[in-house]
Design a protein around this motif. Structure first.
Motif, short mmCIF file in Angstrom:
data_model
loop_
_atom_site.label_atom_id
_atom_site.label_comp_id
_atom_site.label_asym_id
_atom_site.label_seq_id
_atom_site.Cartn_x
_atom_site.Cartn_y
_atom_site.Cartn_z
N ASP A 23 1.13 9.95 11.76
CA ASP A 23 0.49 10.81 10.97
C ASP A 23 -1.07 11.02 11.14
O ASP A 23 -1.62 12.15 10.75
CB ASP A 23 0.55 10.30 9.17
N GLN A 24 -1.79 10.14 11.63
CA GLN A 24 -3.19 10.01 12.10
C GLN A 24 -3.28 11.12 13.28
O GLN A 24 -4.72 11.66 13.26
CB GLN A 24 -3.57 8.63 12.57
N GLU A 26 -2.60 14.30 13.75
CA GLU A 26 -2.95 15.56 13.26
C GLU A 26 -4.67 15.44 13.03
O GLU A 26 -5.14 16.24 13.37
CB GLU A 26 -2.31 16.01 12.17
N ILE A 27 -4.91 14.42 12.41
CA ILE A 27 -6.18 14.47 11.70
C ILE A 27 -7.17 14.14 12.95
O ILE A 27 -8.25 14.65 13.03
CB ILE A 27 -6.42 13.54 10.50
N ARG A 230 -7.59 22.95 7.21
CA ARG A 230 -6.64 22.06 7.49
C ARG A 230 -7.16 20.39 7.56
O ARG A 230 -6.50 19.27 7.10
CB ARG A 230 -5.91 22.29 8.79
N TYR A 231 -8.43 20.60 8.14
CA TYR A 231 -9.12 19.22 8.34
C TYR A 231 -9.31 18.39 6.95
O TYR A 231 -9.40 17.26 6.67
CB TYR A 231 -10.24 19.47 9.14
N SER A 234 -6.04 17.31 5.24
CA SER A 234 -5.43 16.14 5.98
C SER A 234 -6.36 14.83 5.34
O SER A 234 -5.93 13.86 5.14
CB SER A 234 -5.49 16.30 7.33
N SER A 235 -7.69 15.20 5.46
CA SER A 235 -8.66 14.11 5.16
C SER A 235 -8.36 13.56 3.59
O SER A 235 -8.44 12.52 3.45
CB SER A 235 -10.07 14.43 5.54
N THR A 237 -5.88 14.32 1.61
CA THR A 237 -4.70 13.75 1.37
C THR A 237 -4.46 12.15 1.78
O THR A 237 -3.89 11.48 1.19
CB THR A 237 -3.48 14.37 2.27
N ARG A 238 -5.01 11.94 3.01
CA ARG A 238 -4.95 10.35 3.41
C ARG A 238 -5.89 9.60 2.58
O ARG A 238 -5.54 8.53 2.09
CB ARG A 238 -5.68 10.18 4.98
N THR A 261 -0.33 22.89 -1.43
CA THR A 261 -0.75 23.91 -0.95
C THR A 261 -0.15 25.20 -1.33
O THR A 261 -0.17 26.42 -1.04
CB THR A 261 -0.14 23.96 0.72
#
Length: 287
Positions: A23-24, A26-27, A230-231, A234-235, A237-238, A261
């Motif tokens: 999962d990491q 992508e970010i 998207r950054y 993702s950020s 979300t984590r 989304t």
């Protein structure tokens, strides 16, 4: 940044306290894309005395630092080190796509254990990985002994998660992002005691001569690229995974609307996003 020991890093850097390497990826890739110019400015600043031929990237993640260093030093080869097989596979894919595969060697290992033979590099790069080490003072001494005489060690650390939202956003929950940051900072203070450390004195104690320290301030947009949305998604979300239990129900609802989304309040639909953060680099020479 990763647990080669980030953020890596990169933002593994970047996203401390999470062990799901897949999962990491992508970010980490988004971090590299969005902040490519700032990473390049750090590599350009490094006070090397001669272009290195052998570089080691400790906690390389998916390769943001590795690829930037290969571009900055076109005669160099990089040994990229990480605990995550998936990150190293992704790095090799990116190097292949860039025509740089013959200049990259990957090593999968946990640097808190016995160190592999990394050769005698003229430059060692550690971005968002040092604060993950169980015993960073031991790691600093190990780097000192690994470097070639007069070699340079670059330690890059992040000022935590980037901030993306205006201070008054979302309109019905002003200060939401700051409260999320306060909660994650509290979590990190317990679990990552070396996060936010001043690495200058530690480098000196390990036998290095600190030749420079520089803080890079990032403040991008708006307007912003699609990658920034998207950054941010993702950020945050984590981040949610580390702060959910500390947020009020109202804050958690507002955060979930941002992360949905399909919601009209989705962070992907916003045109007022920015990327605000800092990175500090210490350049230290083996003496």
């Amino acid at each position: 940044m990763t647990h080669a020991s980030h953020d890596a890093h990169a933002h593994a850097h970047a996203l401390d306290g999470h062990d799901d390497h897949d999962d990491q990826s992508e970010i980490l890739d988004l971090d590299a894309e969005v902040l490519a110019e700032h990473i390049a400015s750090i590599t350009a600043w490094l006070p090397v005395k001669a272009d290195p031929r052998h570089i080691v990237d400790l906690g390389c993640g998916t390769g943001a630092g590795t690829l930037a260093l290969l571009k900055r030093f076109p005669q160099a080869e990089v040994t990229a080190v990480d605990t995550s097989t998936s990150h190293l596979n992704r790095l090799r894919q990116k190097a292949e796509a860039a025509g740089l595969a013959d200049r990259v060697r990957t090593v999968q290992t946990d640097l808190d254990g016995a160190w592999p033979d990394l050769g005698t590099p003229e430059l060692v790069w550690a971005s968002a990985s040092m604060h993950h080490m169980a015993d960073p003072d031991r790691t600093l001494r190990q780097v000192h002994d690994t470097l070639a005489p007069d070699g340079l060690f670059a330690v890059v650390e992040l000022a935590g998660f980037p901030r993306f939202l205006p201070e008054d956003a979302p309109a019905d929950r002003p200060g939401l992002e700051e409260r999320c940051h306060a909660a994650i900072d509290h979590h990190h203070a317990e679990h990552l005691p070396h996060r936010g450390a001043d690495w200058g004195p530690k480098l000196t104690a390990a036998g290095f001569s600190v030749e420079g320290e520089r803080t890079i301030t990032v403040d991008l947009g708006p307007p912003h690229t699609e990658a920034v949305g998207r950054y941010a998604l993702s950020s945050l979300t984590r981040m949610r995974g580390g702060v959910a239990e500390e947020l009020t129900p109202e804050d958690l609802t507002a955060l979930d609307q941002l992360l949905d989304t399909e919601s009209p309040h989705s962070i992907l639909r916003r045109d007022d996003l920015t990327v605000r953060t800092e990175r500090t680099v210490w350049a230290a020479r083996r003496t």
